[in-house]
Design a protein around this motif. Structure first.
Motif, short mmCIF file in Angstrom:
data_model
loop_
_atom_site.label_atom_id
_atom_site.label_comp_id
_atom_site.label_asym_id
_atom_site.label_seq_id
_atom_site.Cartn_x
_atom_site.Cartn_y
_atom_site.Cartn_z
N SER A 228 -0.61 0.04 -1.27
CA SER A 228 0.50 0.90 -1.67
C SER A 228 0.07 2.36 -1.55
O SER A 228 -1.10 2.69 -1.78
CB SER A 228 0.89 0.57 -3.11
OG SER A 228 1.98 1.34 -3.52
N PRO A 229 0.97 3.27 -1.16
CA PRO A 229 2.42 3.11 -0.98
C PRO A 229 2.82 2.74 0.44
O PRO A 229 3.99 2.88 0.80
CB PRO A 229 2.95 4.49 -1.34
CG PRO A 229 1.88 5.41 -0.80
CD PRO A 229 0.58 4.69 -1.06
N TYR A 230 1.88 2.31 1.27
CA TYR A 230 2.19 2.00 2.66
C TYR A 230 2.94 0.68 2.79
O TYR A 230 2.79 -0.22 1.97
CB TYR A 230 0.91 1.97 3.49
CG TYR A 230 0.27 3.33 3.64
CD1 TYR A 230 0.61 4.14 4.70
CD2 TYR A 230 -0.65 3.79 2.71
CE1 TYR A 230 0.03 5.41 4.85
CE2 TYR A 230 -1.23 5.05 2.84
CZ TYR A 230 -0.88 5.85 3.91
OH TYR A 230 -1.44 7.10 4.05
N SER B 126 -1.20 0.64 11.73
CA SER B 126 0.01 1.38 12.08
C SER B 126 1.05 1.31 10.97
O SER B 126 2.23 1.53 11.22
CB SER B 126 0.59 0.83 13.38
OG SER B 126 0.84 -0.57 13.26
N SER B 127 0.64 0.98 9.76
CA SER B 127 1.58 0.94 8.64
C SER B 127 2.01 2.36 8.28
O SER B 127 1.34 3.33 8.63
CB SER B 127 0.95 0.25 7.44
OG SER B 127 -0.25 0.92 7.07
N GLY B 128 3.13 2.47 7.58
CA GLY B 128 3.64 3.78 7.21
C GLY B 128 4.25 3.78 5.82
O GLY B 128 4.59 2.72 5.28
N VAL B 129 4.40 4.95 5.25
CA VAL B 129 5.04 5.06 3.94
C VAL B 129 6.55 4.85 4.06
O VAL B 129 7.17 4.20 3.22
CB VAL B 129 4.72 6.43 3.31
CG1 VAL B 129 5.48 6.62 1.99
CG2 VAL B 129 3.23 6.58 3.09
N PHE B 130 7.13 5.41 5.12
CA PHE B 130 8.54 5.21 5.43
C PHE B 130 8.66 4.84 6.90
O PHE B 130 9.10 5.66 7.72
CB PHE B 130 9.36 6.46 5.13
CG PHE B 130 9.32 6.89 3.69
CD1 PHE B 130 9.99 6.15 2.72
CD2 PHE B 130 8.61 8.00 3.31
CE1 PHE B 130 9.95 6.53 1.39
CE2 PHE B 130 8.56 8.40 1.98
CZ PHE B 130 9.23 7.66 1.02
N PRO B 131 8.29 3.61 7.28
CA PRO B 131 8.28 3.26 8.70
C PRO B 131 9.66 3.17 9.33
O PRO B 131 9.82 3.42 10.52
CB PRO B 131 7.57 1.91 8.74
CG PRO B 131 7.71 1.35 7.36
CD PRO B 131 7.74 2.54 6.44
N LEU B 132 10.67 2.80 8.55
CA LEU B 132 12.07 2.77 9.01
C LEU B 132 12.20 2.12 10.39
O LEU B 132 12.61 2.77 11.36
CB LEU B 132 12.66 4.18 9.04
CG LEU B 132 12.54 5.00 7.76
CD1 LEU B 132 13.25 6.33 7.91
CD2 LEU B 132 13.04 4.25 6.56
N PRO B 133 11.85 0.84 10.52
CA PRO B 133 11.87 0.20 11.84
C PRO B 133 13.26 0.13 12.45
O PRO B 133 14.26 0.05 11.74
CB PRO B 133 11.31 -1.20 11.55
CG PRO B 133 11.63 -1.44 10.11
CD PRO B 133 11.50 -0.10 9.44
#
Length: 539
Positions: A199-201, A235-242
Motif C-alpha cells: 500500500s498505497p500502490y 509497474s504498479s501505481g497509486v492511481f493506475p486507472l487502467p
C-alpha cells in the motif's frame, strides 16, 4: 492613423464577439432530474447506438458533494442528434430516457461506471461499489434492458472468482470490452494493496468474465508482476486507472499509469497484451508490462486507441504537481505494433523482436510530448471514423486561496509518422481546428467528488461532439448536475502542428504565438463574457 487603429480594434472585437456568439450558442441541459435540498451527479460514461447516447453515471439526489454523499448508479439516454444550437430546443427534446436508478440492496457508494452496448436493447455497466457488510470496493456488473425508450428490466451482481468466492483486495476503476461470440466481458481493473509494492500502490489485473454468471473464467492475470521475478520494482501505481480495448481478433490491449505519491518524481505508462495463443483455449499474457511513455514527466490518465491490431496509439497526460492541481498539462503520445515481437508473455526488449527489421515502437521509445497547444486536464481520447484523435480535457474549479481552474476543453488532432532519418520515424500531431471550451461561464469549470476523480465522457459523430460533465446548479447553492451540450469542429485540418520528438515541450514558447492564441481563446472568451455580464447585468 488613430481612427484607423480604432476601426481595426473594433473589427477585432466584432470578430471575437462573433466567435463568442458561436461558442456560446449551444444549449446546456441537465441529464439528471432535480433532487431535493442539495444533490450531486458525476462520473459519466457514454456509448452511442446511432444518435441515441446511453449514459451511466453516479449521484446522490439529496446530499451534496461537500456532505459525504452516498452515490447510486443511474442510467439515462440522450438524443445526440438534437440541435443544441437552436434556442428553441427543450430538455424534453434532448432526453430520450429520463434518469433511472440502477441499484438494489447489495451495495452502496457506486463509483466510476463504464457502459457498453451489448445489443440495441441491452447495455452492460461495470462499476465499483462497497458490498453490504464490507468496507472495501468490489466490482459489480449491471445489465439494463430497454424497449421503447424505457428501462424494462435491470439486474446487478457482484463479480466473483471462478469458484464463486469474493475476489480479495480493494477493486477499483474497471475498464472493459464485450466479446459477443463467447458471451464474456474482457475486464481490466486495479487492486489494492499491490502484492509486490504494498500500500498505497495498486496492481492491475485482467479477467475474462461470463456475463451470464458474473464469474471470472479460469483465473485473473496479474499484469503488474515484476520482471524478472527478482526485480525490486514493478509497474504498479497509486492511481493506475487502467484502460482496455478489444480488437477485431478479440485480443485485449491494456494500458495503465505506474504513478506514485512522490512529487515531482517522473512516472511512466505501461502496456500489456492478453490473447488466446493457439493451441491454448484460455487467455494468456502475450506481452508483459512494457513502458511506452517515459521521460521526465508524471504520466497518468492514459487512453489506448486501436487503428488496427498492429497499430496502437497510447495517449496520456502529465499529472501536475500537487500545488498545480486543476491546470491543463502536457499530452504525451506513443505508437506501437504489438505484432512485431514474439508474444511470450515477457516485456518487449530487443531480444524478443521478430527480426532485424521489426519495430515495436513505431515512433522511438519514450513517446512524444506535444506542444502546449494540445494541453488538457485529465483527458479522455477517442478515435473517430477517420482515425483522427478526439481529446476532451475535464474542467476543474479550484478553492482558496488561488481559485485556479481549467475550463473543459475539446479538440481533434490528426496523428501520424514521418521519416526523420535513417531507419527512424517521428510522430507529428496536427490540430484540426481550434480547441473549444465545453460549457460556458461558470459551468465550463467542472467539479469532482472530494477525494475522487472524473474523466470526460463524449461522443464524436456527424461533425460534432456531445459532452457530459458535472457542474454547479444555476439556482441551488452546492448542488451539482450532470450536464450535456455539444461542440462543433471544422471538417478540414489546419496547418498547426505539435512538437516532434521534443525533450521539453515548453522550450521555444515565444515562437508559437498562433498556438498560444488558440490555447487562450476559450479562456479569453469566458473572461470577456464575465466582463459583459458585470457591465450590462446579463447572465
Amino acid at each position: 492613423m488613430t481612427g484607423f487603429r480604432r476601426s481595426c480594434f473594433l473589427l477585432v472585437i466584432a470578430a471575437i464577439l462573433g466567435l463568442a456568439a458561436s461558442a456560446w450558442a449551444e444549449g446546456i441541459f441537465p441529464v439528471n432530474d432535480q433532487g431535493t435540498g442539495s444533490w450531486v451527479f458525476d462520473q459519466p460514461s457514454v456509448v452511442a447506438n446511432g444518435t441515441v447516447l446511453h449514459i451511466a453515471y453516479v449521484g446522490d439526489n439529496a446530499t451534496g458533494a461537500d456532505s459525504s454523499p452516498s452515490t447510486r448508479l443511474y442510467y439515462a439516454a440522450v438524443n445526440g442528434g438534437a440541435d443544441f444550437t437552436n434556442k428553441l430546443t427543450t430538455r424534453n427534446q434532448v432526453l430520450v430516457t429520463a434518469a433511472v436508478a440502477i441499484d438494489n440492496t447489495l451495495f452502496s457508494q457506486a463509483r466510476h461506471p463504464q457502459i457498453a452496448l451489448r445489443s440495441a436493447t441491452q447495455l452492460d455497466i461495470l462499476f465499483q461499489a462497497i458490498p453490504v457488510g464490507e468496507t472495501d470496493y468490489k466490482l459489480f456488473h449491471a445489465l439494463v434492458t430497454i424497449a421503447n425508450n424505457s428501462v424494462t428490466s435491470q439486474s446487478v451482481a457482484e463479480i466473483l472468482d471462478a469458484a464463486g468466492a469474493r475476489i480479495p483486495g480493494r477493486l477499483t476503476d474497471p475498464s472493459f470490452g464485450i466479446v459477443i461470440n463467447d458471451n464474456t466481458l474482457r475486464v481490466a481493473f486495479s487492486s489494492t494493496p499491490s502484492l509486490s509494492a504494498g500500500s498505497p500502490y495498486s496492481d492491475v489485473y485482467y479477467a475474462r468474465v461470463g456475463w451470464d454468471n458474473n464469474r471470472v473464467v479460469n483465473n485473473t492475470i496479474l499484469l503488474t508482476r515484476p520482471f524478472p521475478p527478482s526485480a525490486t520494482t514493478s509497474s504498479s501505481g497509486v492511481f493506475p486507472l487502467p484502460r482496455l480495448r478489444v480488437d477485431g481478433n478479440n485480443d485485449s490491449h491494456i494500458v495503465w499509469a505506474a504513478n506514485n505519491l512522490t512529487d515531482p518524481s517522473p512516472t511512466g505508462v505501461y502496456y500489456s497484451l492478453v490473447r488466446k495463443i493457439p493451441p491454448s483455449l484460455v487467455d494468456n499474457l502475450a506481452i508483459g508490462a512494457t513502458q511506452v511513455l517515459s521521460g521526465g514527466y508524471r504520466w497518468g490518465f492514459p487512453s489506448v486507441l486501436l487503428v488496427s491490431p498492429s497499430n496502437v496509439w497510447i495517449v496520456a497526460a502529465d499529472e501536475p504537481p500537487t500545488d498545480s492541481t486543476g491546470l491543463a498539462v502536457s499530452i504525451g503520445i506513443s505508437q506501437i505494433n504489438p505484432y512485431a515481437v514474439t508474444q511470450d508473455g515477457n516485456p518487449v526488449t530487443v531480444n524478443n523482436l521478430l527480426g532485424a527489421n521489426s519495430v515495436f515502437f513505431i515512433n522511438p521509445p519514450g513517446g512524444t510530448v506535444l506542444s502546449a497547444d494540445f494541453d488538457a486536464y485529465r483527458p479522455t481520447a477517442e478515435l473517430d471514423v477517420q482515425n483522427r484523435v478526439n481529446v476532451a480535457g475535464y474542467g476543474f474549479r479550484g478553492g482558496p486561496p488561488l481559485f485556479q481552474g481549467t475550463p473543459g476543453r475539446y479538440y481533434t488532432m490528426s496523428l501520424g509518422t514521418t521519416a526523420s532519418g535513417t531507419a527512424t520515424t517521428a510522430v507529428f500531431a496536427s490540430m484540426v481546428g481550434a480547441p473549444v471550451a465545453v460549457g460556458t461561464g461558470d459551468l465550463a469549470f467542472a467539479v469532482q467528488l472530494p477525494g475522487d476523480y472524473t474523466r470526460p465522457a463524449f461522443v464524436h459523430f456527424s461533425g460534432k461532439a456531445v459532452h457530459f460533465w458535472s457542474g454547479p446548479d444555476n439556482v441551488v447553492a452546492g448542488a451539482r448536475n450532470l450536464y450535456v451540450t455539444s461542440t462543433f469542429s471544422p471538417p478540414d485540418p489546419t496547418k498547426q502542428s505539435g512538437c516532434s520528438m521534443v525533450g521539453n515541450s515548453r522550450l521555444g514558447e515565444a515562437e508559437r504565438i498562433p498556438g498560444v492564441a488558440v490555447l487562450l481563446l476559450p479562456a479569453f472568451l469566458l473572461a470577456l463574457r464575465r466582463v459583459i455580464r458585470k457591465t450590462f447585468g446579463g447572465r
